[in-house]
Design a protein around this motif. Structure first.
Motif, PDB file in Angstrom:
ATOM      1  N   LYS A 121     108.230  22.285  88.096  1.00 56.49           N
ATOM      2  CA  LYS A 121     109.405  21.436  87.896  1.00 56.49           C
ATOM      3  C   LYS A 121     110.195  21.898  86.662  1.00 56.49           C
ATOM      4  O   LYS A 121     111.430  21.940  86.674  1.00 56.49           O
ATOM      5  CB  LYS A 121     108.934  19.976  87.719  1.00 56.49           C
ATOM      6  N   ASP A 174     100.358  18.403  78.884  1.00 53.26           N
ATOM      7  CA  ASP A 174     100.296  16.981  79.234  1.00 53.26           C
ATOM      8  C   ASP A 174      99.913  16.270  77.950  1.00 53.26           C
ATOM      9  O   ASP A 174      98.756  16.331  77.520  1.00 53.26           O
ATOM     10  CB  ASP A 174      99.252  16.768  80.337  1.00 53.26           C
ATOM     11  N   TYR A 177     104.712  -0.563  75.844  1.00 49.74           N
ATOM     12  CA  TYR A 177     105.815   0.359  75.502  1.00 49.74           C
ATOM     13  C   TYR A 177     106.347   0.049  74.106  1.00 49.74           C
ATOM     14  O   TYR A 177     106.450   0.935  73.257  1.00 49.74           O
ATOM     15  CB  TYR A 177     106.945   0.246  76.529  1.00 49.74           C
ATOM     16  N   ALA A 226     119.924   4.965  77.470  1.00 47.72           N
ATOM     17  CA  ALA A 226     120.595   6.035  78.219  1.00 47.72           C
ATOM     18  C   ALA A 226     120.126   6.021  79.667  1.00 47.72           C
ATOM     19  O   ALA A 226     118.967   5.723  79.951  1.00 47.72           O
ATOM     20  CB  ALA A 226     120.296   7.387  77.574  1.00 47.72           C
ATOM     21  N   ASN A 256     109.194  14.186  72.409  1.00 44.59           N
ATOM     22  CA  ASN A 256     110.140  13.470  73.270  1.00 44.59           C
ATOM     23  C   ASN A 256     109.488  12.831  74.492  1.00 44.59           C
ATOM     24  O   ASN A 256     109.976  11.814  74.991  1.00 44.59           O
ATOM     25  CB  ASN A 256     111.230  14.456  73.724  1.00 44.59           C
ATOM     26  N   THR A 276     118.653   7.464  82.193  1.00 50.54           N
ATOM     27  CA  THR A 276     117.749   8.516  82.671  1.00 50.54           C
ATOM     28  C   THR A 276     116.810   7.897  83.704  1.00 50.54           C
ATOM     29  O   THR A 276     116.985   6.744  84.092  1.00 50.54           O
ATOM     30  CB  THR A 276     116.907   9.084  81.503  1.00 50.54           C
TER      31      THR A 276
HETATM   32  N1  LIG Z   1     116.520   6.548  78.231  1.00 49.84           N
HETATM   33  C1  LIG Z   1     116.471   5.576  77.345  1.00 49.84           C
HETATM   34  O1  LIG Z   1     117.257   4.603  77.415  1.00 49.84           O
HETATM   35  C2  LIG Z   1     115.513   5.632  76.212  1.00 49.84           C
HETATM   36  C3  LIG Z   1     115.582   4.620  75.249  1.00 49.84           C
HETATM   37  C4  LIG Z   1     114.708   4.655  74.172  1.00 49.84           C
HETATM   38  C5  LIG Z   1     113.811   5.685  74.056  1.00 49.84           C
HETATM   39  N2  LIG Z   1     113.745   6.642  75.020  1.00 49.84           N
HETATM   40  C6  LIG Z   1     112.752   7.697  74.863  1.00 49.84           C
HETATM   41  O2  LIG Z   1     113.325   8.957  75.082  1.00 49.84           O
HETATM   42  C7  LIG Z   1     112.322   9.872  75.526  1.00 49.84           C
HETATM   43  C8  LIG Z   1     112.824  10.636  76.732  1.00 49.84           C
HETATM   44  O3  LIG Z   1     113.015   9.738  77.792  1.00 49.84           O
HETATM   45  P1  LIG Z   1     114.133   9.917  78.913  1.00 49.84           P
HETATM   46  O4  LIG Z   1     115.014   8.744  78.820  1.00 49.84           O
HETATM   47  O5  LIG Z   1     114.703  11.276  78.875  1.00 49.84           O
HETATM   48  O6  LIG Z   1     113.259   9.676  80.225  1.00 49.84           O
HETATM   49  P2  LIG Z   1     112.796  10.661  81.402  1.00 49.84           P
HETATM   50  O7  LIG Z   1     113.977  11.298  82.009  1.00 49.84           O
HETATM   51  O8  LIG Z   1     111.908   9.841  82.243  1.00 49.84           O
HETATM   52  O9  LIG Z   1     112.002  11.775  80.614  1.00 49.84           O
HETATM   53  C9  LIG Z   1     110.696  11.589  80.142  1.00 49.84           C
HETATM   54  C10 LIG Z   1     110.015  12.932  80.170  1.00 49.84           C
HETATM   55  O10 LIG Z   1     108.706  12.765  79.643  1.00 49.84           O
HETATM   56  C11 LIG Z   1     107.848  13.539  80.452  1.00 49.84           C
HETATM   57  N3  LIG Z   1     106.473  13.074  80.386  1.00 49.84           N
HETATM   58  C12 LIG Z   1     105.968  11.875  80.749  1.00 49.84           C
HETATM   59  N4  LIG Z   1     104.639  11.849  80.572  1.00 49.84           N
HETATM   60  C13 LIG Z   1     104.300  13.070  80.069  1.00 49.84           C
HETATM   61  C14 LIG Z   1     103.082  13.659  79.670  1.00 49.84           C
HETATM   62  N5  LIG Z   1     101.927  13.002  79.757  1.00 49.84           N
HETATM   63  N6  LIG Z   1     103.107  14.918  79.205  1.00 49.84           N
HETATM   64  C15 LIG Z   1     104.256  15.609  79.117  1.00 49.84           C
HETATM   65  N7  LIG Z   1     105.447  15.110  79.489  1.00 49.84           N
HETATM   66  C16 LIG Z   1     105.461  13.853  79.957  1.00 49.84           C
HETATM   67  C17 LIG Z   1     108.395  13.394  81.858  1.00 49.84           C
HETATM   68  O11 LIG Z   1     107.879  14.452  82.624  1.00 49.84           O
HETATM   69  P3  LIG Z   1     107.745  14.396  84.221  1.00 49.84           P
HETATM   70  O12 LIG Z   1     109.005  15.029  84.700  1.00 49.84           O
HETATM   71  O13 LIG Z   1     106.530  15.206  84.483  1.00 49.84           O
HETATM   72  O14 LIG Z   1     107.609  12.953  84.623  1.00 49.84           O
HETATM   73  C18 LIG Z   1     109.885  13.495  81.588  1.00 49.84           C
HETATM   74  O15 LIG Z   1     110.320  14.831  81.596  1.00 49.84           O
HETATM   75  C19 LIG Z   1     111.079   9.025  75.789  1.00 49.84           C
HETATM   76  O16 LIG Z   1     110.194   9.128  74.704  1.00 49.84           O
HETATM   77  C20 LIG Z   1     111.634   7.621  75.863  1.00 49.84           C
HETATM   78  O17 LIG Z   1     110.678   6.631  75.552  1.00 49.84           O
HETATM   79  C21 LIG Z   1     114.586   6.647  76.084  1.00 49.84           C
END
Ligand SMILES: NC(=O)c1ccc[n+]([C@@H]2O[C@H](COP(=O)([O-])OP(=O)(O)OC[C@H]3O[C@@H](n4cnc5c(N)ncnc54)[C@H](OP(=O)(O)O)[C@@H]3O)[C@@H](O)[C@H]2O)c1
Length: 285
Positions: free
Chosen positions: A50, A68, A164, A199, A92, A201
């Motif tokens: 991926k 992981d 969370y 955001a 991240n 996502t």
């Molecule tokens: N989006 C928001 O509104 C928001 C708000 C506050 C904080 N955040 C934080 O921003 C960060 C990025 O989130 P995002 O919004 O970009 O969400 P996302 O698109 O769901 O991205 C999360 C990423 O983390 C990876 N991941 C999950 N478990 C993992 C593991 N065990 N080992 C390695 N990679 C792993 C996922 O990989 P897979 O593709 O394999 O699932 C995915 O690529 C996170 O820490 C999240 O908590 C986001």
């Protein structure tokens, strides 16, 4: 004054950055932008196929490596394979509001992904780090009632959203405690926090919070969500800075240095959490 955007990124030629969970979402955007300005970017992802598909078509020096963060043996393998200096580590990877599950090590999956894994990864990579570690938290840390004596949800009934919130407060406490420890040892490496606001996502895929995507106009698109990470990773912010969007309630906008919740500044709690996490993982001291 003009707002900071990715167009303001400095030249990163000669610098190496690791971004965890960079195969999608804001991590992928941050990887793309750092690669665009010349950094060697290592994307630590749990699904390398991926990851490779995600970077196809992106221009820059990208490497996909398996990581992981919720699996301590995977974290150890990633670190053991690391050779040479690492300028920036961006913690991240994250999951939100997922059902109860345990990792191969017996840890709560949500806590292990968002906090325990990054704690171990950062501690083990520290000898290689030259510039800074950026830990990606969430504004939801403000609502946490973290129980330092039960970080891993062994004594209490698991609660998906509280796990969370707690993991993101734990990351704030960890990042600020790390900075205190770096300062005390005279090390110039910085520990910085970033959060994307809210955001659009796939993070909320498991969640009732998914409803939020219907109100996309009120929140950050993923490009803007990635800006605080990019700012925290490249700008001259002090160690212990907390970077997030500058809009109302820090939900949307362009990066600015703000303040975490007061509970995140509790140094005694941070020390207790650090010791509890060392006891849990066997890593750090
Ligand atoms: N989006 C928001 O509104 C928001 C708000 C506050 C904080 N955040 C934080 O921003 C960060 C990025 O989130 P995002 O919004 O970009 O969400 P996302 O698109 O769901 O991205 C999360 C990423 O983390 C990876 N991941 C999950 N478990 C993992 C593991 N065990 N080992 C390695 N990679 C792993 C996922 O990989 P897979 O593709 O394999 O699932 C995915 O690529 C996170 O820490 C999240 O908590 C986001």
């Amino acid at each position: 004054m003009a707002k900071w955007t990715a167009a303001d990124l400095p030249d990163m030629t000669g610098r190496t950055v690791v971004i965890t969970g960079a195969g999608s979402g804001i991590g992928l955007i941050a990887a793309r932008e750092l690669g665009r300005v010349g950094a060697r970017v290592v994307l630590g992802v749990r699904d390398t196929g991926k990851g490779r598909r995600a970077i196809s078509g992106m221009r820059g020096a990208f490497e996909i490596r398996r990581l992981d963060v919720a699996d301590l043996s995977s974290v150890r393998r990633f670190v053991q394979a690391w050779d040479g200096p690492l300028d920036v580590l961006i913690n991240n990877a994250g999951v939100m509001d997922i059902p109860a599950a345990r990792t191969a090590d017996g840890f709560d999956v949500q806590t292990a992904t968002n906090y325990t894994g990054p704690f171990v990864l950062t501690n083990l990579l520290l000898p290689h780090l030259t510039d800074r570690v950026v830990s990606v938290t969430s504004g939801l840390h403000r609502q946490s009632k973290l129980n330092v004596d039960d970080v891993d949800w062994r004594a209490r009934k698991y609660h998906r959203m509280n796990a969370y919130r707690d993991s993101k407060l734990a990351l704030v406490l960890f990042s600020l405690e790390l900075q205190r420890r770096l300062d005390a040892s005279g090390c110039s490496v910085r520990s910085v926090l970033a959060h994307p606001g809210i955001a659009t996502t796939t993070l909320a895929a498991h969640s009732r919070a998914n409803v939020i995507n219907r109100f996309a106009f009120l929140i950050n698109d993923p490009e803007h969500g990635a800006l605080p990470l990019l700012y925290a990773a490249t700008q001259n912010v002090p160690g212990n800075a907390y970077v997030g969007p500058d809009g109302l309630a820090a939900i949307k906008g362009h990066p600015a240095v703000g303040k975490p919740a007061r509970i995140g500044l509790d140094a005694a709690k941070a020390r207790r959490l650090w010791q509890a996490t060392v006891a849990l993982t066997g890593v750090g001291r």
